[in-house]
Design a protein around this motif. Structure first.
Motif, short mmCIF file in Angstrom:
data_model
loop_
_atom_site.label_atom_id
_atom_site.label_comp_id
_atom_site.label_asym_id
_atom_site.label_seq_id
_atom_site.Cartn_x
_atom_site.Cartn_y
_atom_site.Cartn_z
N ALA A 196 20.80 6.73 62.15
CA ALA A 196 21.94 7.05 61.28
C ALA A 196 21.51 7.95 60.13
CB ALA A 196 22.58 5.76 60.75
N TYR A 197 20.41 7.60 59.49
CA TYR A 197 19.92 8.40 58.36
C TYR A 197 19.61 9.83 58.79
CZ TYR A 197 16.63 10.42 55.09
OH TYR A 197 15.99 11.29 54.25
N VAL A 228 11.75 6.76 70.80
CA VAL A 228 11.54 5.32 70.71
C VAL A 228 12.82 4.55 71.01
CG1 VAL A 228 9.55 5.42 69.16
CG2 VAL A 228 11.83 5.23 68.17
N ASN A 229 13.97 5.09 70.61
CA ASN A 229 15.22 4.41 70.91
C ASN A 229 15.52 4.41 72.41
OD1 ASN A 229 15.64 3.74 68.26
ND2 ASN A 229 17.16 5.34 67.87
N THR A 230 15.24 5.51 73.06
CA THR A 230 15.47 5.59 74.51
C THR A 230 14.50 4.69 75.27
OG1 THR A 230 16.29 7.85 74.23
CG2 THR A 230 15.68 7.19 76.45
N GLY A 259 13.70 -4.90 69.43
CA GLY A 259 14.50 -4.80 68.22
C GLY A 259 13.78 -4.03 67.12
N ALA A 260 12.47 -4.22 67.03
CA ALA A 260 11.69 -3.51 66.01
C ALA A 260 11.28 -2.12 66.47
CB ALA A 260 10.45 -4.32 65.64
N LEU A 261 11.13 -1.94 67.77
CA LEU A 261 10.76 -0.63 68.30
C LEU A 261 11.90 0.37 68.11
CD1 LEU A 261 8.75 1.16 69.91
CD2 LEU A 261 9.91 0.36 71.98
N THR A 262 13.11 -0.07 68.37
CA THR A 262 14.26 0.81 68.23
C THR A 262 14.78 0.73 66.80
OG1 THR A 262 15.78 -0.95 68.92
CG2 THR A 262 14.92 0.50 70.64
N THR A 263 15.52 1.75 66.38
CA THR A 263 15.96 1.79 64.99
C THR A 263 17.29 2.50 64.84
OG1 THR A 263 15.44 2.63 62.81
CG2 THR A 263 14.39 3.77 64.64
N TYR A 264 18.32 1.74 64.60
CA TYR A 264 19.63 2.33 64.38
C TYR A 264 19.72 2.94 62.99
CZ TYR A 264 24.63 3.01 64.36
OH TYR A 264 25.87 3.57 64.28
#
Length: 119
Positions: free
Chosen positions: A78-79, A39-41, A69-74
């Motif tokens: 990180a978690y 999803v981030n890519t 912004g909602a699709l990707t998740t930093y």
């Protein structure tokens, strides 16, 4: 008005992130976070495309800031990286960081190239 557009985009992007993440991760037995990576890519590629196209500001607010912004998740990235390292899978944690950074930047660049080809 922009805040409403961002919220509308996020209302679609967040559930899609969850569903896509679960669908991708369910296909892999590995502890590597393939769902989040995917999803981030994908979100990076779409954002690169959107920002390189001549679109109105409302499209950027809705699709760029809200949806992407909602699709990707930093935070999940990180978690999951910290969880891998904490479980003794340091190599996978390092690979997750390297692949996510390279994949996100590469996808954004490809999205930009696609936008240039379409314009």
């Amino acid at each position: 008005m922009s805040a409403l557009l961002v919220a509308l985009g996020a209302a679609v992007g967040a559930p899609l992130r969850y569903l896509a993440d679960r669908a991708v991760q369910a296909r892999h037995d590995a502890t590597f976070p393939w769902g989040t990576f995917t999803v981030n890519t994908a979100g990076s590629a779409l954002l690169g495309l959107l920002l390189a196209l001549p679109v109105d500001g409302w499209v950027t607010a809705l699709a760029g800031t809200g949806f992407c912004g909602a699709l990707t998740t930093y935070s999940t990235f990180a978690y999951e990286t910290v969880r891998l390292a904490g479980n003794g899978e340091r190599l996978r944690a390092i690979l997750n960081v390297a692949a996510s950074i390279a994949g996100g930047l590469g996808a954004a660049w490809c999205g930009t190239l696609l936008a240039q080809a379409l314009s």
